[in-house]
Scaffold this motif. Sequence first.
Motif, PDB file in Angstrom:
ATOM      1  N   GLU B 151       1.014  -1.346   0.168  1.00  0.00           N
ATOM      2  CA  GLU B 151       0.061  -0.008   0.083  1.00  0.00           C
ATOM      3  C   GLU B 151       0.792   1.378  -0.100  1.00  0.00           C
ATOM      4  O   GLU B 151       0.600   2.070  -0.561  1.00  0.00           O
ATOM      5  CB  GLU B 151      -0.649   0.063   1.269  1.00  0.00           C
ATOM      6  N   GLY B 153       3.817   1.640  -0.953  1.00  0.00           N
ATOM      7  CA  GLY B 153       4.714   1.513  -2.169  1.00  0.00           C
ATOM      8  C   GLY B 153       3.612   2.099  -3.446  1.00  0.00           C
ATOM      9  O   GLY B 153       3.959   3.049  -4.291  1.00  0.00           O
ATOM     10  N   LEU B 154       2.425   1.669  -3.537  1.00  0.00           N
ATOM     11  CA  LEU B 154       1.398   2.164  -4.425  1.00  0.00           C
ATOM     12  C   LEU B 154       1.354   3.663  -4.287  1.00  0.00           C
ATOM     13  O   LEU B 154       1.406   4.584  -5.288  1.00  0.00           O
ATOM     14  CB  LEU B 154      -0.030   1.539  -4.102  1.00  0.00           C
ATOM     15  N   LEU B 155       1.311   4.166  -3.020  1.00  0.00           N
ATOM     16  CA  LEU B 155       1.194   5.688  -2.810  1.00  0.00           C
ATOM     17  C   LEU B 155       2.542   6.353  -3.451  1.00  0.00           C
ATOM     18  O   LEU B 155       2.356   7.483  -3.876  1.00  0.00           O
ATOM     19  CB  LEU B 155       0.605   6.067  -1.335  1.00  0.00           C
ATOM     20  N   ARG B 156       3.440   5.797  -2.999  1.00  0.00           N
ATOM     21  CA  ARG B 156       4.723   6.113  -3.550  1.00  0.00           C
ATOM     22  C   ARG B 156       4.948   6.505  -5.080  1.00  0.00           C
ATOM     23  O   ARG B 156       5.261   7.167  -5.636  1.00  0.00           O
ATOM     24  CB  ARG B 156       5.983   5.407  -2.980  1.00  0.00           C
ATOM     25  N   THR B 157       4.250   5.393  -5.923  1.00  0.00           N
ATOM     26  CA  THR B 157       4.239   5.414  -7.268  1.00  0.00           C
ATOM     27  C   THR B 157       3.333   6.630  -7.813  1.00  0.00           C
ATOM     28  O   THR B 157       3.468   6.915  -8.861  1.00  0.00           O
ATOM     29  CB  THR B 157       3.638   4.080  -7.939  1.00  0.00           C
ATOM     30  N   PHE B 158       2.478   7.181  -6.701  1.00  0.00           N
ATOM     31  CA  PHE B 158       1.715   8.388  -7.245  1.00  0.00           C
ATOM     32  C   PHE B 158       2.621   9.720  -6.930  1.00  0.00           C
ATOM     33  O   PHE B 158       2.124  10.833  -6.997  1.00  0.00           O
ATOM     34  CB  PHE B 158       0.509   8.310  -6.339  1.00  0.00           C
ATOM     35  N   GLY B 159       3.680   9.466  -6.437  1.00  0.00           N
ATOM     36  CA  GLY B 159       4.463  10.596  -6.093  1.00  0.00           C
ATOM     37  C   GLY B 159       4.309  11.232  -4.537  1.00  0.00           C
ATOM     38  O   GLY B 159       4.638  12.282  -4.395  1.00  0.00           O
ATOM     39  N   ALA B 160       3.527  10.208  -3.743  1.00  0.00           N
ATOM     40  CA  ALA B 160       3.408  10.868  -2.439  1.00  0.00           C
ATOM     41  C   ALA B 160       4.965  10.686  -1.441  1.00  0.00           C
ATOM     42  O   ALA B 160       5.496  10.108  -1.551  1.00  0.00           O
ATOM     43  CB  ALA B 160       2.605   9.738  -1.888  1.00  0.00           C
TER      44      ALA B 160
END
Lengths: 273, 253
Positions: B151, B153-160
């Motif tokens: 989870e 990681g997913l937000l990091r791929t959104f640039g978080a």
Amino acid sequence: MVAKINVKNISKTFAAGSLKVKALEDANLSIKSGEFVTLVGPSGCGKSTLFNILVGLTPPDPGGELHIDGKHQPSDHLLGQVAFMPQRDMLLPWRTVLDNAILAAEIDGVPKRRARERANASIERFGLQGFEAHYPKQLSGGMRQRVALMRTFLFERDLMLLDEPFGALDALTRSLMQRWLLEVWEAERRTVLFITHDIDEAIFLGDRVVVMSARPGHIKFEIEVKLPRPRAPEVVTAPEFIELKRQLLGIVEEESLKAFSAMNRPLLADAKS
Amino acid sequence: MNAEVRPQSIAAQLVVVPLLLVVWEGCVRVLGVSADKLPAPTVILEVIWELRVSLAGAVGTTLLEAVIGLIAGTIFGILSGIVFSRSRIIERMFLPYFVGSQAVPILAFGAIIIMWFGNGIASKAVIAFYLSFFPVAVNTLSGMRSVGQDEIGLLRTFGASSWTILFKLQLPAALPAILTAVRLGASLALIGAIVGEWFGATQGLGAVLLTAMYEYRIDYLWAGIVLTGVTGVVMYGAVSFIQNRIAWWHAEA
């Protein structure tokens, strides 16, 4: 024409103590802008590792290079550049359908109100109208997957990586979702790299099917799918489709057998310590 | 949703109260139990009515102490949980002392707290704080740690950024666990306030209970017990209400 993304000699070795496992070895792949590429390969061949490298979550081993639109991209520049949809939908249970769909756009800095307006404008296309205010646990598996896809689409990036988005769905829902995805994609023609286990799915969706080898993974084979678009469901019975499938089955099976016998060998046989 | 909040189950629970009171009243009258041992509910209610003004003041004082302590404990608990979740080193340095602090019974140093913070509301709020921050800190930490790497990681791929991940993912995910701890903390804060009053106070439910004991007024004592119970239930119920409003999804997680 410059490729949307160009993967050059990407390798990845995972080390756990003295044990080293080579997940990827010199993976090379180039995808044109607007192309839909499907990626198949045996379990554990490093497909997900490749995806994690392409989205910037995992740095590759030194030596390889990644280019997007012709520009070299160090691993730490990739985060936020590629729209990624993981296998699990990972919807946040406290957010409504609409607010889950705008999560990526919101984090990207789009003001919440504008993001919601945009989401409302495309909610029908994703077959979620009437469910804007529902919560994820009130949805079926197929709908949850559509919300996750919507989240990925609303994160407006030219390159989309979809990791087995329909893997957990039943066969009927799955084929409906495939046709629906093609419709959505054909409206925008973004560049897609799509992982799947399912050869039928790979041929039905892709402009090109790419096969990965057993571990250590590299691109073993690729073939263009020249079936005309838009594709009708009956296309799976066309002779060209069957011929493609026959070819691909042979190659994928060969790699699966290698992966299978590797599993029966001690793991250390692969490792150089 | 949470089974506790279904209207039918609340109704079923409320039926028990009058039933219990009737049995109690009946037993006391029929068996002729002396009011020194156990006064009948009607007798207790009469005393509460008679002393309503001073008892209302006592409830108000104790409630204020407990709520101030609970709010301070919740804020401190959440902040320290966040800090621990972001730094393993700080967690290793300080968490053992948090645990250790809870191993020292409040009874051992309540008197010191009164000497430091005076005879008024502050010292009781401090004790309420001391008892309530720990469960909140621990549950904040474990709630935030329960968020999967996928989870994040997913937000990091959104640039978080890590702050975005904290506010959009980790804290909301920890909210049900945090509020469960606050509910427990509410009961502990009330105990803390009353124990504090025992160490020295002229106001509050603790003072009422203590005075009744010294003066051997069993009816006053029971009035104090009933009101303490009601105060506890109200605090617990208020937190449960908030929990069901803002963290209703915990049934899924």
